[in-house]
Every structure is written in structure tokens, then in C-alpha cells.
Design a protein around this motif. Structure first.
Motif, short mmCIF file in Angstrom:
data_model
loop_
_atom_site.label_atom_id
_atom_site.label_comp_id
_atom_site.label_asym_id
_atom_site.label_seq_id
_atom_site.Cartn_x
_atom_site.Cartn_y
_atom_site.Cartn_z
N LEU A 130 4.90 -3.91 0.24
CA LEU A 130 6.21 -3.63 -0.35
C LEU A 130 7.26 -4.59 0.19
O LEU A 130 8.16 -5.03 -0.55
CB LEU A 130 6.61 -2.18 -0.06
CG LEU A 130 5.77 -1.10 -0.76
CD1 LEU A 130 6.17 0.27 -0.26
CD2 LEU A 130 5.94 -1.19 -2.27
N MET A 131 7.19 -4.90 1.47
CA MET A 131 8.15 -5.83 2.06
C MET A 131 8.05 -7.20 1.42
O MET A 131 9.07 -7.85 1.14
CB MET A 131 7.93 -5.90 3.58
CG MET A 131 8.26 -4.61 4.32
SD MET A 131 7.72 -4.60 6.04
CE MET A 131 8.76 -5.86 6.74
N ARG A 132 6.86 -7.67 1.17
CA ARG A 132 6.67 -8.98 0.54
C ARG A 132 7.11 -8.95 -0.92
O ARG A 132 7.71 -9.91 -1.41
CB ARG A 132 5.21 -9.41 0.62
CG ARG A 132 4.73 -9.78 2.00
CD ARG A 132 3.28 -10.22 1.98
NE ARG A 132 3.09 -11.42 1.17
CZ ARG A 132 2.52 -11.43 -0.03
NH1 ARG A 132 2.06 -10.31 -0.56
NH2 ARG A 132 2.39 -12.56 -0.69
N THR A 133 6.79 -7.87 -1.61
CA THR A 133 7.09 -7.80 -3.04
C THR A 133 8.59 -7.78 -3.31
O THR A 133 9.07 -8.49 -4.22
CB THR A 133 6.43 -6.56 -3.66
OG1 THR A 133 5.02 -6.61 -3.42
CG2 THR A 133 6.68 -6.49 -5.15
N PHE A 134 9.33 -6.99 -2.52
CA PHE A 134 10.75 -6.79 -2.80
C PHE A 134 11.64 -7.49 -1.77
O PHE A 134 12.85 -7.25 -1.76
CB PHE A 134 11.07 -5.29 -2.83
CG PHE A 134 10.36 -4.56 -3.91
CD1 PHE A 134 10.79 -4.62 -5.23
CD2 PHE A 134 9.23 -3.80 -3.64
CE1 PHE A 134 10.13 -3.96 -6.25
CE2 PHE A 134 8.55 -3.13 -4.64
CZ PHE A 134 9.01 -3.20 -5.95
N LYS A 135 11.05 -8.36 -0.93
CA LYS A 135 11.82 -9.12 0.06
C LYS A 135 12.68 -8.19 0.91
O LYS A 135 13.87 -8.44 1.14
CB LYS A 135 12.69 -10.17 -0.64
CG LYS A 135 11.92 -11.16 -1.48
CD LYS A 135 11.02 -12.02 -0.60
CE LYS A 135 10.36 -13.13 -1.42
NZ LYS A 135 9.34 -12.63 -2.36
N LEU A 136 12.07 -7.12 1.40
CA LEU A 136 12.78 -6.18 2.25
C LEU A 136 12.96 -6.78 3.65
O LEU A 136 12.24 -7.71 4.03
CB LEU A 136 12.01 -4.86 2.34
CG LEU A 136 11.69 -4.18 1.01
CD1 LEU A 136 10.99 -2.86 1.26
CD2 LEU A 136 12.94 -3.97 0.19
N PRO A 143 -4.42 2.80 -2.20
CA PRO A 143 -4.32 2.19 -0.86
C PRO A 143 -3.01 1.45 -0.63
O PRO A 143 -2.53 1.40 0.49
CB PRO A 143 -5.52 1.24 -0.82
CG PRO A 143 -6.51 1.82 -1.78
CD PRO A 143 -5.68 2.43 -2.88
N ARG A 144 -2.42 0.89 -1.69
CA ARG A 144 -1.15 0.18 -1.54
C ARG A 144 -0.26 0.44 -2.75
O ARG A 144 -0.60 0.06 -3.87
CB ARG A 144 -1.37 -1.33 -1.40
CG ARG A 144 -2.19 -1.72 -0.20
CD ARG A 144 -2.19 -3.21 0.04
NE ARG A 144 -3.12 -3.56 1.09
CZ ARG A 144 -3.24 -4.78 1.59
NH1 ARG A 144 -2.49 -5.76 1.12
NH2 ARG A 144 -4.12 -5.03 2.54
N PRO A 145 0.88 1.11 -2.55
CA PRO A 145 1.81 1.30 -3.67
C PRO A 145 2.35 -0.04 -4.16
O PRO A 145 2.43 -1.01 -3.40
CB PRO A 145 2.93 2.15 -3.06
CG PRO A 145 2.33 2.76 -1.83
CD PRO A 145 1.32 1.78 -1.33
N ILE A 146 2.72 -0.08 -5.42
CA ILE A 146 3.16 -1.34 -6.02
C ILE A 146 4.66 -1.38 -6.27
O ILE A 146 5.19 -2.42 -6.64
CB ILE A 146 2.41 -1.61 -7.33
CG1 ILE A 146 2.68 -0.50 -8.35
CG2 ILE A 146 0.92 -1.77 -7.07
CD1 ILE A 146 2.04 -0.76 -9.71
N GLU A 206 1.32 6.62 -4.39
CA GLU A 206 0.97 6.55 -5.80
C GLU A 206 -0.49 6.90 -5.99
O GLU A 206 -1.32 6.65 -5.10
CB GLU A 206 1.25 5.14 -6.35
CG GLU A 206 2.69 4.74 -6.29
CD GLU A 206 2.92 3.28 -6.65
OE1 GLU A 206 4.08 2.86 -6.70
OE2 GLU A 206 1.91 2.57 -6.87
N GLY A 207 -0.80 7.45 -7.15
CA GLY A 207 -2.19 7.71 -7.49
C GLY A 207 -2.90 6.44 -7.90
O GLY A 207 -2.28 5.42 -8.20
N CYS A 208 -4.21 6.50 -7.91
CA CYS A 208 -4.99 5.34 -8.33
C CYS A 208 -4.83 5.11 -9.83
O CYS A 208 -4.71 6.07 -10.60
CB CYS A 208 -6.46 5.54 -7.97
SG CYS A 208 -6.76 5.66 -6.20
#
Length: 808
Positions: A539-545, A511-514, A495-497
Motif C-alpha cells: 500500500l505504501m508503494r502504491t499510494f506513495k504513503l 494476502p495483500r490489499p490493493i 479484502e477478500g480474495c
């Protein structure tokens, strides 16, 4: 490489230096069960071979220039060898300025090689016959000079070609992870870009997630481990030329200053090649550790660094990976197969098959062959080998897209079948959109890798809108390009800033996609972000992957999964009695070597997160992942007098703190009480009270100490106290009071042997002038800040007596 530091018990070292008998002597005082000759365990950093491969400590080794980049998708000035940095004086020569030999080599890595000059040889002395060493040194110097001249000519030719070209937009790209020229946008461009329609994004999330997430090339957590674990160690060509000469002491490891290559010895191309091969092998050995780390935390996809083999595809200094890397790469392939991970690679942006320049095409062929050989030596199972692809950009347009496409088709036919099987095209963020590449991919049977971030910058507005919604209509055609080759599809996401407006600004990766893109939930998704594995964790924490519960977070911590460097013990001379006592106790306790061995973390556990698996850090807390820096503590009982004797800007704060600590704590109280003094009796009472408080304060912390031990002398009076005491002399008028103001002596300047006797002489029957004379004589010379010959070095007494005795 710095010399290895040996750790052994203090007792052993001291015995050897003081001439005591060895352990096998008949007169030995050592117990028979003590093995003095046991070698200490080696630290992990010494297991990397003779070449120190840590770029933090070895100036010859440098970390890859693209190691921390999100992807090799944008221009980096100097990604190829920048000869201006290696040999800074070369451009000056090309401008016609004649440089002296010292100017030539002053900033060069080869600056310690000095060409023989006529001025260095006396004119009257006859010329001596050249020795073998001088001939070898001259030959090495001539080789380096030839290298400089050749590189200068190449650079001048490249500059000329660049001026002749029409300035293709591809060559003007900026670093996506740096600021670049993003700030230098004109107002009209900003207004135009800000007025564009907003992106239309899909609300689909690929949950539950069944695919593989991955990151590119470098693991930031492992990179900051001790010892560091990474695969982008590289070097300069000048270092290769220098290491063609043998070390001054071949039996010792290389050292940055003590054991460098001896340029007076004959050079060997094979020796320089072995130097590069050791770097390559160090990079390969770290791949299994990175793969095991990824598997532990649920990451199953990784892009291998193209910088693992420095200059492997170079026209002059290039080399084949077999046979020296065959065995090591086969071991990596076994780990990949056991874990079921996917690996890929992304050749640099300068690998272009559509360029009009023949030398660029030749370089591209060599680079693709190098990557293909690396994959073949992995010896992966059939499906994993088929999925090990090489992602490539089409490159610049060179003013004519149609002509560039035709050149690409023609050059593609000349590639080997193995390279054709692995080659995958990706849409970029400068010139080539998905609509440009999809037809040629379908024509030449080349899979197309969709990059969502690039698509949102370069797309066809007449067919698609910006965002992730409209591109989903092309998913079936894109997937078909993979299915025809029986490959598992992969996509790139970044993703862009948030603050980016123009296309140039939007190239910089967040630096980190949301969020996750609207891809199939079984997709192999490469996350291209500067935070690497931390962006995947986010991403793993956000979407419980899957794998999100394998690592802990949020709580600050100090890393305990590294081998800390050995601390240097101060060398102290010991008596023979102390040595004998230590040796007698040596057999009763664990040896120092065994204690160190217990502290050393096994090689397979370095950087694995420790027992609590703390490998994630929140945004803005990047310092957590780095090992805690060593804190240098000051020695107790620091000599404060030495600080004041040698005042420097460095110890200014120390002097300030010492002065504040030694400041007379009762100064303000004394001055307040002496303001209204009208008689000497009041002065005596005040000074007696102050003296009692001083004694109580000094004796309080020393209750547990030996009474016979003399107390330390107090420190000199600060300048502020001296000034205050000087002003007290002029505070009162002697004529009105018939008593002169008595200056208060500084308690910090009084000898402890005076027993605190501050009794003043009874001067009530004498006139005011006599009072002033006798009282001033009773004040030490140090109080007023001036020392006289009579007062210097003499002890003063405040006992009652005449003025004459006081003056004496």
C-alpha cells in the motif's frame, strides 16, 4: 538446545591434541605476543539463555498457531491445547479400547518415560527395595498418567457438551487464511451468491495520508532472520511437565538428545515455571527490535501477539506476569513511548462474554485479565496507555441473539474498571453486524472498531448495501463511541480474495490489499493480511504513503543482514612440522577469532535490511526474504570407481554422468569408417589415426603438469561400446572377402604403457581361418565383456608375432 560450537584457530586445536607444550611452558614454541587462551566470540544465537528458543531447531518450542493468521477472527481447530496431538492415544482410551503402556506413550512427547510393568521384573528374583531415583521416576510417571486421564475426561465432557448444543454457526467457522471448506459449496448456494447485487464502493481515498498503518503480531522478514526475531514462541503442556525435572547435566545447556531432563530426578513445579518464563522473556526481548524495524520503514502501529506468554490464562498452569516480566515489559514500554508508536492486542475468538457456559465465561475473565496486566506493566504514557486497547468479538449467538446480548451485559458488569477502559468490540464475519453492535456499544460506553472486510460479509441489506459507500453514513456514530473515552479511533481493513463468491469463501483474507478504505486520513489503520508488513509496504508503494521511499525492491538479492551459522571444518591430522609452521605464522595475521568477530553483525543490526534496505519482495517472490540455503558442493576428484562399486538409486545420476563423460568420443567415427573396410591395411590406417587423436586429446589439458607424472588410466568401456564391438565381429563375411572382420579394441581399456601401439600383424599370406584365429587372440578379454583365466591380469600386445605367443 544444541551445544555451543566453539571456534578457534586450527593451530590451537591441533597443539592440544598432539601433546605439544602449552603456551605458558618454558619450552613453548609460541611467540610471546600470542594470546592462545582468548575465548572465541559468541554467536548471536547463544545469547538467548539456556533454553533454545528457535522452534526450527528445538522440538519443545513451537511457533504460535495463530502467528501467521491475518487476525484471530475465524475458527481454528485446536487453537486451545489439542490433547489429541499432545497425547495421541488418549481418544483410544475413551472409546473403551485398552492400550498397552507402549501404545500409550509411543507417539507422545513423554514416550521415553516407561511405567514399570510386572513383565519387566523376573518372577523368581526377590523384589529389591526401591531406590530414591526409582521412586521419583514412578512419581513422575504417575503424575503424567494423571494428567492424561484428566485431559481425556475433560475432552470427553467437551465432546458431550458440543453434541448437546445446537451447533452454533460461530463454532463452524474456518480459517480465513487457509482453504478450509471454501471448495465444498453446493451449486445452489453459488448461484444465489453470484446473483447478489454488486458492492457499491466509495471513490474517496484518504490522501494525503496522516495516520498510522500497522500489521498484526508477526514480521515475516524478521521471522526468517538468523537468529529469528518473533514473539510467538510457545510450547506444549507436556513440555512443561517434562521440564519440571532437572537436566542430566545441569552445568551444560539443554540439548535435544545429549542433555534432556532426567525424569528419574524429583520434579519441581518452580523449575517447570522457569522454563516457561524463559520463553516469555525471549518473546519480550524481540519486541523492541520489531518496533525499531517498523519505525525505520515508516510503520507506527503494531498488534502485540497474545501468544507471548504461553498458558498465562490457563486454569491450572496459568501464572502472573509480575514480577518476572515486569522489568522486560517496562523496557518495551520505553521504546514504544520514545518512538510514539501505538500498540493493541486481540484476544482469541474463544474469549466470549456472551456464552451460556460458565467455564467459558471464567476462561474469558482470566484471558482479559492477562492482557490487561501485560498493558499495565508496559507503563506507557497516559494517551498511549489509553489507546492500547483490547479488540474483542461478541462471539456466537447460541440460537438467540437477544439472550446472548443480555448475558454479555451481565458479564460485562463483572469486569474490572481497567479492563472496561480497554475493551473494544468489533463486528465479525459470521453473526454480529455493525447494526447489531452499535446500539449496545452506545449503551455500555464501549468503542466500536469497524472492520470493512467483515462488514461486506455480514450487514443489514435493508439499511446498507454491500461495499464501502453506505457504511460512511455511520461514521459519526462510530467515532462518537471513541471520543467519549478520549481514545484515538482505529479501524481494521482487509479484502477478500478475488475468486471468492460465497460468504464462507469471502472470509479468507487477500494476502495483500490493493486499495485503501474511505476512512479519515488521520486514522490508525490495522491491515489484516497474511503478508503482514509486506502488505503494508504494498500500500505504501502504491499510494506513495509516508515511508514508501525507505525500502528498495524488485531486484533479487541475497540477505546480508544476518549472522550465518558457522561452517564445520573437516578434521585433518597434521604433522608436527605443519603445526609449528602454522603457529609461527599465527602472530603475523589476524586470528581466526578476530576475523569471525568482524563477520558477526551487531545484535541491533540483525534483520534490519542491510545497507541497501532491501526488505520488500514483490508478489510471488516470497523466497527472497528467506536466507539463501546452504549449497553442498561435491568434493573435487570424487572416486568414480567407488560409485560404480556401490551402485545405489541415490548415485544413479552420478553414474549416468560419469558414463557419459567417459564414453569413447570417437566411437561413432570409428564405426562409420570400419563399415567399408576391405583389408587389414585399412584397419591399421584407421586405428593409427584414431590413436593420434586420442593422444592429442589426453595430452591437451595436461600441458602444465609435470611430464614425469603418469597419466591416469582410462575408465572402463561403457556397455554400449562393448555391444557395438561385439556386433562388429559378425558384420562382414569372411568367405567372400577372404578376410575376417577385425574387432576394434577399446582404447579406454588399454594400458598407457603400450604407448598407443596399435600395429596389426601382417597376415596377407595366410588363409582366412588363420586370420580370424590370430586376430581374435590379439583382442583383450575385456573388450568382449568376458574375462578368461588366461587373459585376466595379463597385459596384451598387438605387435607382430605368431598365434602361439599371442595366446600365451
Amino acid at each position: 538446545m544444541p551445544p555451543k560450537r566453539k571456534r578457534s584457530s586450527v593451530a590451537i586445536d591441533t597443539v592440544s591434541t598432539n601433546g605439544l607444550p602449552p603456551s605458558n611452558s618454558s619450552t613453548s614454541i609460541l611467540p610471546p605476543n600470542i594470546a592462545i587462551q582468548r575465548p572465541p566470540p559468541k554467536r548471536q544465537t547463544s545469547r538467548r539463555g539456556k533454553v533454545g528458543t528457535n522452534p526450527d531447531h528445538n522440538s519443545d518450542i513451537v511457533d504460535g498457531k495463530a502467528a501467521l493468521r491475518a487476525s484471530p477472527d475465524a475458527d481454528e481447530k485446536g487453537e486451545a491445547l489439542d490433547i489429541a496431538k499432545v497425547l495421541p492415544t488418549t481418544p483410544a482410551k475413551s472409546n473403551g479400547a485398552k492400550a498397552t503402556p507402549k501404545q500409550e506413550d509411543s507417539d507422545s512427547p513423554l514416550s521415553d518415560i516407561e511405567a514399570p510393568t510386572p513383565a519387566s521384573t523376573p518372577a523368581k528374583k526377590p523384589k529389591k527395595n526401591p531406590t530414591k531415583s526409582s521412586i521419583a521416576a514412578k512419581k513422575g510417571s504417575d503424575e503424567i498418567k494423571a494428567f492424561k486421564a484428566e485431559q481425556a475426561a475433560k475432552k470427553a465432557a467437551e465432546v458431550k457438551v458440543k453434541k448437546e448444543e445446537d451447533g452454533d454457526e460461530w463454532n463452524k467457522r474456518v480459517e480465513p487464511d487457509g482453504d478450509g471448506e471454501a471448495q465444498a459449496e453446493d451449486v445452489d448456494t453459488l448461484k444465489k451468491e453470484a446473483a447478489r447485487p454488486p458492492p457499491v464502493n466509495s471513490d474517496y481515498l484518504p490522501l494525503p495520508w496522516k495516520g498510522r498503518l500497522g500489521y498484526a503480531c508477526l514480521n515475516t522478514y524478521l521471522r526468517f532472520s538468523n537468529p529469528p526475531i518473533f514473539t510467538s514462541r510457545t510450547c506444549r503442556i507436556a513440555s512443561i511437565l517434562e521440564h519440571r525435572h532437572p537436566l542430566k547435566d545441569p552445568n551444560q545447556p539443554e540439548h535435544a538428545t545429549k542433555n534432556r531432563p532426567d525424569k528419574t530426578q524429583p520434579a519441581s513445579i518452580e523449575r517447570g515455571q522457569r522454563y516457561v518464563e524463559e520463553l516469555c522473556l525471549a518473546n519480550i526481548r524481540d519486541i523492541p527490535k520489531m518496533l525499531q524495524w517498523n519505525d525505520k520503514y515508516g510503520i507506527k502501529f503494531m498488534r502485540l501477539s497474545s501468544e507471548m506468554f504461553p498458558f498465562a490464562s490457563h486454569a491450572e498452569y496459568g501464572y502472573k506476569l509480575a514480577p518476572f516480566a515486569s522489568e522486560a515489559l517496562a523496557e518495551v514500554g520505553k521504546v514504544v513511548a520514545e518512538l510514539g508508536h501505538r500498540v493493541s492486542t486481540h484476544p482469541g475468538q474463544f474469549t466470549q462474554l456472551g456464552s451460556p457456559r460458565a467455564e467459558v465465561i471464567a476462561n474469558a475473565f482470566r484471558d482479559l485479565e492477562y492482557h490487561d496486566e501485560m498493558f499495565r506493566l508496559l507503563k506507557l504514557p497516559e494517551q498511549l496507555d489509553r489507546d492500547a486497547v483490547m479488540i474483542l468479538h461478541l462471539g456466537g449467538t447460541f440460537g438467540d441473539k437477544a439472550a446472548t446480548l443480555e448475558r454479555f451485559k451481565e458479564n460485562y458488569k463483572g469486569l474490572s474498571p481497567s479492563i472496561k477502559q480497554r475493551l473494544v468490540l468489533e463486528n465479525d464475519d459470521v453473526s454480529w453486524s455493525v447494526h447489531d453492535l452499535l446500539p449496545i456499544c452506545e449503551e455500555l460506553n464501549i468503542p466500536l472498531c469497524l472492520d470493512f472486510h467483515h462488514h461486506n460479509i455480514i450487514f443489514d441489506p435493508s439499511q446498507l448495501r454491500e461495499g464501502t459507500l453506505d457504511i460512511m453514513s455511520l461514521y459519526p456514530r462510530i467515532k462518537a463511541t471513541w471520543d467519549r473515552k478520549n481514545m484515538r479511533q482505529k479501524m481494521h481493513y482487509s479484502e477478500g480474495c478475488p475468486e471468492a463468491i460465497t460468504g464462507r469463501q469471502r472470509r479468507k483474507h487477500n494476502p495483500r490489499p490493493i486499495t485503501l478504505p474511505p476512512c479519515p486520513n488521520d486514522m490508525d489503520l490495522m491491515i489484516e493480511a497474511k503478508d503482514k508488513e509486506q502488505a503494508v509496504f504494498e500500500l505504501m508503494r502504491t499510494f506513495k504513503l509516508p515511508g514508501w521511499d525507505t525500502f528498495n525492491n524488485i531486484i533479487p538479492y541475497e540477505r546480508d543482514d544476518d549472522n550465518k551459522p558457522l561452517s564445520k571444518k573437516p578434521k585433518k591430522k597434521k604433522t608436527k612440522k605443519q603445526i609449528v609452521a602454522e603457529i609461527e605464522e599465527f602472530g603475523k595475521e589476524l586470528s581466526e577469532e578476530e576475523e569471525i568477530a568482524k563477520e558477526i553483525i551487531p545484535e541491533d543490526q540483525i534483520g534490519m535490511g542491510g545497507k541497501e534496505n532491501r526488505v520488500y519482495w514483490p508478489v510471488g517472490m516470497e523466497e527472497w526474504l528467506r536466507p539463501k540455503k546452504r549449497e553442498v558442493k561435491k568434493k573435487n576428484g570424487e572416486d568414480e570407481d567407488q560409485i560404480f562399486k556401490n551402485p545405489t538409486p541415490a548415485n544413479f545420476e552420478a553414474r549416468k554422468k560419469i558414463s557419459a563423460r567417459n564414453k569413447f568420443p570417437l566411437e561413432d567415427e570409428v564405426k562409420e569408417k570400419l563399415r567399408d573396410v576391405n583389408s587389414l591395411a585399412d584397419v591399421q590406417a584407421i586405428m593409427k589415426e584414431v590413436n593420434e587423436k586420442r593422444i592429442a586429446r589426453e595430452e591437451a589439458p595436461n600441458e602444465k603438469e609435470d611430464e614425469e607424472k603418469p597419466a591416469k588410466t582410462a575408465k572402463p568401456t561403457p556397455a554400449k561400446e562393448k555391444k557395438a564391438l561385439g556386433s562388429m565381429k559378425k558384420a562382414t563375411s569372411a568367405k567372400k572377402q577372404n578376410v575376417k572382420s577385425v574387432p576394434t579394441p577399446s582404447l579406454s581399456n588399454m594400458d598407457e604403457d603400450d604407448d598407443g601401439d596399435l600395429s596389426m600383424p601382417d597376415l596377407s599370406n595366410e588363409d582366412g581361418d588363420e586370420v580370424e584365429r590370430k586376430t581374435m587372440a590379439a583382442v583383450p578379454a575385456k573388450v568382449s565383456g568376458r574375462s578368461s583365466g588366461r587373459a585376466r591380469g595379463k597385459r596384451m600386445s598387438y605387435a607382430e608375432g605368431d598365434a602361439g605367443s599371442a595366446e600365451e
